[in-house]
Design a protein around this motif. Structure first.
Motif, PDB file in Angstrom:
ATOM      1  N   ILE A  37       6.661   2.363  -9.696  1.00 42.95           N
ATOM      2  CA  ILE A  37       6.380   2.431  -8.318  1.00 42.95           C
ATOM      3  C   ILE A  37       7.414   1.714  -7.371  1.00 42.95           C
ATOM      4  O   ILE A  37       7.797   2.339  -6.188  1.00 42.95           O
ATOM      5  CB  ILE A  37       5.240   1.549  -7.929  1.00 42.95           C
TER       6      ILE A  37
ATOM      7  N   GLU B 208       0.798  -1.257   0.054  1.00 46.05           N
ATOM      8  CA  GLU B 208       0.210   0.021   0.104  1.00 46.05           C
ATOM      9  C   GLU B 208       0.933   1.392   0.024  1.00 46.05           C
ATOM     10  O   GLU B 208       0.531   2.181  -0.778  1.00 46.05           O
ATOM     11  CB  GLU B 208      -0.696   0.053   1.106  1.00 46.05           C
TER      12      GLU B 208
ATOM     13  N   VAL C 216       2.559   1.808  -3.383  1.00 43.61           N
ATOM     14  CA  VAL C 216       1.618   2.279  -4.327  1.00 43.61           C
ATOM     15  C   VAL C 216       1.148   3.712  -4.131  1.00 43.61           C
ATOM     16  O   VAL C 216       1.052   4.472  -5.088  1.00 43.61           O
ATOM     17  CB  VAL C 216       0.621   1.397  -4.532  1.00 43.61           C
TER      18      VAL C 216
ATOM     19  N   PRO D  93       4.226  -0.325 -12.607  1.00 42.71           N
ATOM     20  CA  PRO D  93       4.960  -1.266 -11.591  1.00 42.71           C
ATOM     21  C   PRO D  93       6.465  -0.947 -11.206  1.00 42.71           C
ATOM     22  O   PRO D  93       6.914  -0.700 -10.357  1.00 42.71           O
ATOM     23  CB  PRO D  93       4.537  -2.607 -11.868  1.00 42.71           C
TER      24      PRO D  93
ATOM     25  N   TYR E  38      -5.847   7.498  -8.128  1.00 43.93           N
ATOM     26  CA  TYR E  38      -5.240   7.013  -9.218  1.00 43.93           C
ATOM     27  C   TYR E  38      -6.294   7.267 -10.471  1.00 43.93           C
ATOM     28  O   TYR E  38      -5.529   7.087 -11.648  1.00 43.93           O
ATOM     29  CB  TYR E  38      -4.970   5.283  -9.104  1.00 43.93           C
TER      30      TYR E  38
END
Length: 522
Positions: A409, A250, A253, A406, A453
């Motif tokens: 991130i 979490e 992200v 990804p 997001y």
């Protein structure tokens, strides 16, 4: 004091605009520039007297060297002034920012530690802006000399124009602390416009809209996401060396989108405040979360830093490497290594180091540099060119985003970690079991993160919304992929005016405890 301080927004800024407009009406552009420079120095003084002394001394030195560059007829003097100015700027930045690494050096270390203690506010942005001003003067001497001196329509030629215009540009308070980094050739010509020094309704409308967007990003997204999702987890990892696996995911992200809202929010506000006085600054963000690769990402993220580093480092190194390979008659991988790969690695390591003296920043830059090289080489292959023609554009873009986001991130989690050990602990926590009652935020918090997001992935950015009115200077033309359903277009109408007022009113209630921008530490 920063751009989100209530006293600045609701007292100082209105007073400044009134005095700015009055000075422009009474004394023309020189009056307006005098007010802008004075206000910028007062703003700098709120960061500390030492900071004010440094930025004034730096501006005086850079102006003197710029005058040598644009006026001297001796090439040797011009080059000496350029190299001296850039070395002095970078040296000052290194002393103030890298005391952790310089503290062991006799004399230099003592000076570095003292300067770092006196100047808690970053010098990074204004240092680069002033350095690139010298480079502008060197590469476009005639144009810069004209831009600094050219009178506004209806005004007489004055020897006060060059210093006033330079000091206003070099110390302009909207982008003094956290950018965006503007070029001299982008901003100074605007001071000679017939409209400069007048407050126009359309500029106020555009500026207030950008300001409102930036405030909402800061207070309703960046601050909340940082407080609820990011800071507790990274603090937990730093203190205990571990956290729950779900919490680690979490936080990783959430940080990526928090940093975007924080930094792009400031950039929107800086462009908005500057636009209120009729000045257009360069755009610093262009929907980077929709990037389809690392090359595309750096055309959208922190654009003004990317282009400055490329101008100072990548281009000269690449040209030198290409010439060296040609002299040696190298071909293939050896030629690519010195003309492209090595300059790219150096370029991205410096981008990482620019943020501070941390090994996490160095590794962040190195990873992005290697990623950039790999992607560049793949894009140049016959296989890729053939595949690109056979894959539909939407599918190719979605595939690129699915691969890119990804990895971004993950690398930004490295960027956020204070040490390499902390990042290792964060990654190690991914396999930890969930902590009952700790790993499950409320439905409302999940909704906030999901909305954040959704906005960055599907909503129009500020510059798409205001695109018809040129809200900022574009460095790159990126194709918009905002779905037509959400492609809102701003107009100077009553509806949009009420919406902007409502957004600002909603933010006022959040200003009881102003937190600094996460990016202000750089």
């Amino acid at each position: 004091m920063s751009l989100v301080h209530p006293a600045l927004l609701f007292m100082c800024l209105p007073i400044f605009l009134i005095v700015f407009a009055a000075a422009g009406r009474l004394w023309g552009s020189r009056g307006a520039l005098t007010v802008l420079t004075a206000a910028s120095l007062l703003f700098g003084a709120t960061q500390g007297i030492a900071f004010l002394v440094v930025i004034v001394a730096s501006a005086l030195v850079n102006y003197a060297l710029l005058m040598v560059i644009v006026r001297s007829d001796r090439p040797a003097s011009v080059r000496l002034a350029l190299y001296t100015g850039i070395a002095a700027n970078i040296g000052l930045l290194a002393l103030a920012k890298y005391s952790v690494w310089l503290g062991w050096i006799p004399v230099i270390g003592t000076a570095s530690l003292s300067l770092a203690a006196l100047i808690p506010t970053t010098l990074s942005f204004l240092t680069f802006q002033r350095s690139v001003a010298l480079l502008d003067g060197f590469s476009a001497r005639g144009a810069v000399a004209t831009d600094l001196q050219k009178p506004r329509a209806g005004e007489a030629l004055s020897p006060a124009n060059p210093p006033l215009r330079f000091f206003a540009f070099a110390s302009m308070f909207p982008n003094l602390l956290i950018g965006p980094i503007a070029y001299l050739v982008e901003v100074v010509p605007q001071f000679a416009r017939s409209s400069f020094g007048r407050i126009r309704p359309i500029d106020l409308s555009i500026g207030l809209t950008l300001l409102a967007i930036g405030l909402v990003k800061k207070f309703y997204f960046a601050d909340i996401i940082g407080r609820d999702w990011v800071d507790p987890v990274f603090a937990d990892v730093a203190a205990h060396g571990a956290t729950g696996g779900l919490r680690a995911i979490e936080a990783m992200v959430a940080y990526y989108v928090q940093l975007y809202f924080d930094f792009s929010g400031y950039s929107d506000m800086a462009l908005g405040v500057a636009r209120m006085m009729g000045i257009t600054l360069p755009i610093n963000f262009d929907s980077p979360s929709r990037a389809t690769g690392i090359v595309d990402f750096y055309r959208r993220w922190h654009i003004t830093l990317t282009r400055v580093i490329a101008r100072f480092l990548f281009s000269p190194l690449s040209i030198a490497g290409t010439r060296y390979a040609a002299r040696k008659r190298w071909r293939g991988a050896r030629a690519q290594a010195v003309s492209l790969w090595l300059p790219l690695i150096v370029n991205f390591i410096v981008i990482g180091l620019w943020h501070g003296p941390r090994l996490t920043y160095v590794l962040f830059g190195t990873i992005h540099g290697l990623w950039y090289i790999l992607e560049t080489e793949v894009r140049g292959t016959k296989w890729w060119k053939k595949r690109r023609k056979t894959i539909a554009e939407p599918i190719r873009m979605l595939g690129g985003m699915a691969l890119t986001i990804p990895l971004l991130i993950l690398t930004f989690a490295l960027f956020r970690s204070a040490t390499l050990a902390d990042f290792g602990h964060l990654l190690g926590s991914l396999g930890n079991p969930a902590q009952p009652g700790v790993d499950l935020p409320s439905t409302w918090k999940f909704a906030q993160l999901g909305l954040a997001y959704a906005i960055v992935m599907f909503g129009p950015n500020a510059y798409e919304m205001l695109g018809r009115y040129r809200p900022g200077i574009r460095s790159y033309i990126n194709v918009s992929i905002t779905p037509r359903l959400f492609a809102f277009r701003w107009r100077p109408t009553l509806f949009w005016g009420l919406l902007v007022c409502a957004a600002i009113a909603a933010v006022i209630g959040k200003m009881s405890a102003v937190t600094p921008f996460a990016y202000q530490v750089f």
